[in-house]
Design a protein around this motif. Structure first.
Motif, PDB file in Angstrom:
ATOM      1  N   UNK A 117       0.849  -1.206   0.000  1.00  0.00           N
ATOM      2  CA  UNK A 117       0.000   0.000   0.000  1.00  0.00           C
ATOM      3  C   UNK A 117       0.876   1.245   0.000  1.00  0.00           C
ATOM      4  N   UNK A 118       1.954   1.187   0.780  1.00  0.00           N
ATOM      5  CA  UNK A 118       2.859   2.340   0.811  1.00  0.00           C
ATOM      6  C   UNK A 118       3.471   2.598  -0.561  1.00  0.00           C
ATOM      7  N   UNK A 119       3.771   1.528  -1.246  1.00  0.00           N
ATOM      8  CA  UNK A 119       4.420   1.658  -2.564  1.00  0.00           C
ATOM      9  C   UNK A 119       3.433   1.998  -3.686  1.00  0.00           C
ATOM     10  N   UNK A 120       2.164   1.971  -3.385  1.00  0.00           N
ATOM     11  CA  UNK A 120       1.146   2.172  -4.426  1.00  0.00           C
ATOM     12  C   UNK A 120       1.334   3.523  -5.117  1.00  0.00           C
ATOM     13  N   UNK A 121       1.372   3.485  -6.452  1.00  0.00           N
ATOM     14  CA  UNK A 121       1.578   4.719  -7.212  1.00  0.00           C
ATOM     15  C   UNK A 121       0.215   5.366  -7.495  1.00  0.00           C
ATOM     16  N   UNK A 122       0.020   6.532  -6.938  1.00  0.00           N
ATOM     17  CA  UNK A 122      -1.294   7.177  -7.071  1.00  0.00           C
ATOM     18  C   UNK A 122      -1.539   7.694  -8.485  1.00  0.00           C
ATOM     19  N   UNK A 123      -0.490   7.830  -9.236  1.00  0.00           N
ATOM     20  CA  UNK A 123      -0.666   8.361 -10.606  1.00  0.00           C
ATOM     21  C   UNK A 123      -0.980   7.248 -11.606  1.00  0.00           C
ATOM     22  N   UNK A 124      -0.583   6.063 -11.271  1.00  0.00           N
ATOM     23  CA  UNK A 124      -0.808   4.943 -12.187  1.00  0.00           C
ATOM     24  C   UNK A 124      -2.291   4.630 -12.289  1.00  0.00           C
ATOM     25  N   UNK A 125      -2.712   4.112 -13.459  1.00  0.00           N
ATOM     26  CA  UNK A 125      -4.138   3.780 -13.567  1.00  0.00           C
ATOM     27  C   UNK A 125      -4.314   2.263 -13.544  1.00  0.00           C
ATOM     28  N   UNK A 126      -4.974   1.816 -12.522  1.00  0.00           N
ATOM     29  CA  UNK A 126      -5.185   0.378 -12.362  1.00  0.00           C
ATOM     30  C   UNK A 126      -6.571   0.031 -12.895  1.00  0.00           C
ATOM     31  N   UNK A 127      -6.668  -1.154 -13.465  1.00  0.00           N
ATOM     32  CA  UNK A 127      -7.934  -1.524 -14.112  1.00  0.00           C
ATOM     33  C   UNK A 127      -8.762  -2.495 -13.285  1.00  0.00           C
ATOM     34  N   UNK A 128      -8.073  -3.472 -12.737  1.00  0.00           N
ATOM     35  CA  UNK A 128      -8.802  -4.537 -12.035  1.00  0.00           C
ATOM     36  C   UNK A 128      -8.584  -4.464 -10.535  1.00  0.00           C
ATOM     37  N   UNK A 129      -9.542  -4.993  -9.816  1.00  0.00           N
ATOM     38  CA  UNK A 129      -9.398  -5.032  -8.357  1.00  0.00           C
ATOM     39  C   UNK A 129      -8.151  -5.843  -7.980  1.00  0.00           C
ATOM     40  N   UNK A 130      -7.841  -6.832  -8.825  1.00  0.00           N
ATOM     41  CA  UNK A 130      -6.696  -7.696  -8.530  1.00  0.00           C
ATOM     42  C   UNK A 130      -5.382  -6.917  -8.566  1.00  0.00           C
ATOM     43  N   UNK A 131      -5.384  -5.758  -9.231  1.00  0.00           N
ATOM     44  CA  UNK A 131      -4.153  -4.956  -9.293  1.00  0.00           C
ATOM     45  C   UNK A 131      -3.896  -4.182  -8.003  1.00  0.00           C
ATOM     46  N   UNK A 132      -4.908  -4.102  -7.170  1.00  0.00           N
ATOM     47  CA  UNK A 132      -4.778  -3.302  -5.941  1.00  0.00           C
ATOM     48  C   UNK A 132      -4.149  -4.118  -4.815  1.00  0.00           C
ATOM     49  N   UNK A 133      -3.432  -3.454  -3.913  1.00  0.00           N
ATOM     50  CA  UNK A 133      -2.908  -4.181  -2.757  1.00  0.00           C
ATOM     51  C   UNK A 133      -4.034  -4.406  -1.735  1.00  0.00           C
ATOM     52  N   UNK A 134      -4.745  -5.511  -1.910  1.00  0.00           N
ATOM     53  CA  UNK A 134      -5.891  -5.783  -1.034  1.00  0.00           C
ATOM     54  C   UNK A 134      -5.646  -7.024  -0.201  1.00  0.00           C
ATOM     55  N   UNK A 135      -6.287  -7.054   0.957  1.00  0.00           N
ATOM     56  CA  UNK A 135      -6.171  -8.232   1.821  1.00  0.00           C
ATOM     57  C   UNK A 135      -6.917  -9.390   1.158  1.00  0.00           C
ATOM     58  N   UNK A 136      -6.604 -10.551   1.625  1.00  0.00           N
ATOM     59  CA  UNK A 136      -7.258 -11.718   1.052  1.00  0.00           C
ATOM     60  C   UNK A 136      -8.779 -11.714   1.286  1.00  0.00           C
TER      61      UNK A 136
END
Ligand SMILES: Nc1ncnc2c1ncn2[C@@H]1O[C@H](COP(=O)(O)OP(=O)(O)OP(=O)(O)O)[C@@H](O)[C@H]1O
Length: 805
Positions: A38-57
């Motif tokens: 989550x800390x490394x998540x790039x706010x400028x990048x455009x993610x398409x799928x939920x799977x691309x997000x740093x999410x808990x299981x």
């Protein structure tokens, strides 16, 4: 959900211990890696799928199980900021998926903090209406089903006490502002000191004047250090609002700012110019030509909704009709919401109570029969169709006087709308039917009158005078189109018709005028049953109210009861105020019960037993005269009589004849004998009293014991429930549960926690069969979880109460 425990022989203690440590270590590692991602998540990048997000299981699995894969624009932009704990002002078109844009950060941010029930309330989600709160709760329940948080729905409709007992245990609450404020003020166990996130859905509505007081008070109860997320299709950027909420450098995530239109591109928007008196005909014609559609019709007030619904229902258009407004009872509102959601073809007449946020599936048309108060309301109303990439159509009815002003407002808000005309051959008039119906059915006529008045008021209180101009509206024709003989209280119109004449026997007439009385008597002879009903029901009542509203010169005056458009407050109390009038004569009590058709609004005098007549000038007094008990006080004190064997009445203490007395012997002896007899009687009575008192004591004791036994049973039940064996929606779970596909990696239970504490989860109840197995053998855990059978919002309510339970 925790994976099933292994059955079979006991593993050696040392191995078991090291296995546990291993699992805990794995859990900790995966958590710190998640935090890092989550800390490394790039706010400028455009993610398409939920799977691309740093999410808990648990969240990832919840999303997959709910069939959410690709993110919408607002989701891909807002969730990243939300995950990083930023304050957000989220604006995106209706139906674009804003709910998930805040639900995911709520779940994730509490998960990464390893939130447990011992940490108390972690997130508060506010919604302006109950229906929307329920809908949000449903999404939360679906997506959060694999988490171990406890969540509750607090929207009123059940007793405060019931909710109070459970509130202290909740991690996430979805609520309406008024109800949660009540709890914040009154529920001792309800602590918000630890709150991490505040969410406002339809934020501009929650922050507007109507909720201002509640919201300010709620904010006072919350810690200043928190994450705040505001979402709406028509987002507020007012600096004053942001200051009120202590937002810290909020990220303005506005998806449609750069878009060509503020409404979904899949939505076709049209308007028709239809003079006010033709609106109901146009609506009827529309409904008749769209019997295979699902339509929401917006009106400006609950009274309008009721009248249009009732009158069109009588005409049987050939499609189910439903209605929804703020004055309906909670249960009824939920039933209608569910029924309409499940209908394929139906028409729902509604006020703006459903304008925001509600996600009715597959609505084909949104008709705005009454012009919305502003462009924002327009946008929310039309947003009930064309949701999430579906197509939809919207039609706005405009009186010629509203056309120019409203089109300008819509243009300013980037709403593309085109004019269409109604095909002349499709237009049908129902004016005659409505007049007929109103004549025969006084209830309907009464509703029509109330609808008329509430419409006039709604126009009068509108702020935007460039759109709404009462003077331009043909009110007389409008009344006629509703089936009324004229605007309520318009005497000239009514006097034209002899059968309506009695209606004008308003309180202003002078009863002492003998001529007048004679006229009335003559007229009474030709009056029909309907005439009497009309008089009794409404003419006078509404006439008075209407006169208060409209001056002689036809201009509107402020009445103090000026409710906003769309407000459904019932003004019946105002309407029913009765002027004091007196009728000479000393009719007996029977008069009270006589047919009051001709003089319901006229005070009567009732004489009782020749006493000063009582004036009946109100319902309360009339009721009093019907109550025998209360009347006693007017009758003076009664005399107690005793009856002899022959049935003759005697005074209680009649003087005995002196000769008879002497004949019975010496007075002293007689006195002693009397005293002896009375002493014995008193002793007997005393014994009986003691017996009764003893019985009562015994009975009381038994009752107390039964109560204590029941309490002990209840406590035992709770104890069992707390261990996950009985209460349906409660199951012990671990936070940070790793995927069940890898049972080995399940982190062990936190042994530092007391084992009997209740853990409430989103998890659904086991099937009854599984549940009983569960109860029989504590060591066996059901492997499979039944999908919840949530078919109606009623079920959801029950589930919500379960979660609160
Ligand atoms: N990523 C997604 N994939 C598929 N469907 C989605 C996705 N996100 C949301 N939806 C669906 O889109 C519909 C609208 O979502 P939602 O109610 O959150 O919209 P909204 O933006 O809050 O609308 P409104 O402004 O009217 O409140 C819902 O039926 C929801 O299930």
């Amino acid at each position: 959900m925790a994976p099933p425990r292994k059955s079979g022989g006991k593993a050696p203690k040392t191995n078991h211990g090291s296995e546990k440590n291993l699992k805990r270590k794995r859990g900790e590692d995966s958590l710190s890696s998640l935090i890092q991602r989550v800390e490394d998540l790039d706010l400028k990048g455009s993610l398409k799928n939920f799977a691309d997000l740093p999410l808990s299981d648990p969240t990832a699995r919840g999303l997959t199980a709910s069939h959410y894969k690709t993110m919408t624009d607002i989701q891909s932009r807002a969730i990243s900021h939300g995950l990083k704990g930023r304050d957000i002002l989220g604006a995106a078109k209706t139906g674009s998926g804003k709910t998930l844009a805040f639900i995911v950060p709520v779940l994730e941010n509490l998960y990464r903090r390893q939130w447990t029930e011992y940490d108390g309330l972690g997130a508060l989600i506010l919604s302006p209406t109950r229906e929307l709160a329920i809908q949000i709760f449903e999404v939360l329940r679906k997506v959060g089903r694999y988490h171990g948080f406890s969540a509750g729905l607090v929207i009123g409709g059940r007793s405060l006490r019931e909710e109070q007992d459970r509130l202290g245990r909740m991690n996430i609450l979805v609520c309406t502002p008024g109800r949660i404020l009540q709890h914040l003020d009154q529920t001792a166990m309800f602590e918000t000191n630890n709150l991490q996130l505040l969410v406002m859905d339809e934020a501009d509505r929650i922050l507007d004047m109507g909720f201002q007081h509640s919201v300010d008070a709620i904010i006072d109860h919350l810690p200043k250090e928190r994450q705040t997320m505001l979402f709406s299709a028509t987002q507020t950027k007012k600096v004053s609002d942001l200051a009120r909420l202590s937002l810290q450098e909020p990220e303005y995530v506005a998806v449609h700012e750069a878009a060509a239109s503020a409404t979904p591109t899949t939505l076709q928007q049209h308007y028709v110019v239809t003079p006010l008196p033709q609106k109901i005909d146009t609506l009827w014609s529309f409904i008749r030509s769209n019997l295979k559609s699902k339509t929401v019709v917006f009106l400006s007030s609950g009274k309008q909704v009721r009248f249009v619904y009732e009158s069109l229902r009588h005409l049987q258009p050939g499609i189910p009709l439903m209605h929804l407004h703020g004055r309906q009872k909670q249960g009824g509102r939920l039933d209608i919401t569910t029924k309409f959601s499940q209908s394929q073809h139906a028409v729902l007449f509604a006020t703006d109570v459903v304008a925001r946020g509600l996600d009715f599936p597959a609505v084909d048309w949104v008709i705005q029969m009454d012009c919305p108060e502003d462009a924002d309301t327009y946008i929310h109303r039309v947003g009930r169709t064309a949701r999430y990439e579906r197509v939809g159509r919207a039609v706005l009815f405009l009186d010629p006087s509203e056309e120019k002003g409203m089109l300008l407002r819509l243009e300013q808000k980037k709403v593309p709308i085109e004019r269409i005309n109604i095909k002349a051959n499709k237009q049908q008039s129902i004016k005659n039917q409505l007049q007929n119906m109103c004549f025969k059915d006084p209830e309907l006529k009464y509703l029509g009158q109330k609808a008329f008045i509430s419409y006039v008021k709604s126009i009068y209180v509108q702020k935007d005078k460039e759109v709404f101009n009462l003077k331009e509206l043909p009110l007389e024709e409008f009344a006629g189109s509703l089936g009324l003989p004229g605007p309520p209280g318009d005497d000239t119109k009514e006097r034209k018709n002899a059968s309506w004449k009695m209606a004008s026997m308003s309180s202003d007439e002078d009863d002492s005028d003998a001529e007048d009385k004679k006229d009335k008597k003559d007229e009474q002879q030709v009056r029909t049953r309907y005439d009497r009903m009309f008089e009794r029901r409404n003419q006078d009542v509404l006439a008075e109210h209407y006169h208060k509203l409209i001056n002689d010169d036809g201009t509107i005056v402020a009445t103090g009861a000026g409710n906003g458009a769309g407000e459904d407050a019932d003004e019946d109390a105002d309407f029913l105020s009765v002027k004091r009038r007196f009728v000479a004569g000393d009719a007996g009590l029977d008069q009270v019960n006589s047919d009051s058709d001709s003089d319901a609004s006229v005070a009567k005098k009732v004489a009782i037993d020749g006493q000063e007549p009582l004036v009946i000038d109100s319902k309360r007094r009339e009721k009093l005269l019907k109550s025998k008990k209360k009347l006693l006080k007017f009758k003076g004190k009664g005399t107690k009589l005793v009856y002899d064997d022959d049935g003759n009445a005697h005074e209680m203490y009649e003087m005995e004849d002196e000769e008879d007395f002497k004949a019975r012997g010496d007075a002293k002896a007689q006195r002693e004998k009397f005293l002896e007899g009375e002493t014995e009687r008193t002793r007997q009575a005393d014994l009986e009293d003691k017996e009764v008192a003893r019985d009562k004591r015994r009975e009381k004791k038994e009752k107390r014991k039964a109560r204590e036994r029941a309490l002990a049973d209840e406590e035992a039940d709770e104890e069992r429930g707390a261990q996950g064996f009985q209460l349906p929606y409660i199951e012990p779970m671990d936070l940070g549960t790793p995927p069940p596909s890898d049972p080995e990696s399940e982190p062990e239970k936190d042994t530092r926690r007391p084992s009997k504490k209740v853990r409430v989860s989103f998890a659904e109840p086991e099937s009854s069969e599984e549940e009983s197995t569960y109860k029989r053998d504590k060591t066996k855990k059901s492997k499979k979880k039944a999908e919840p059978q949530i078919e109606t919002l009623g079920d959801l309510e029950a589930l919500a109460s379960g979660l609160l339970g």
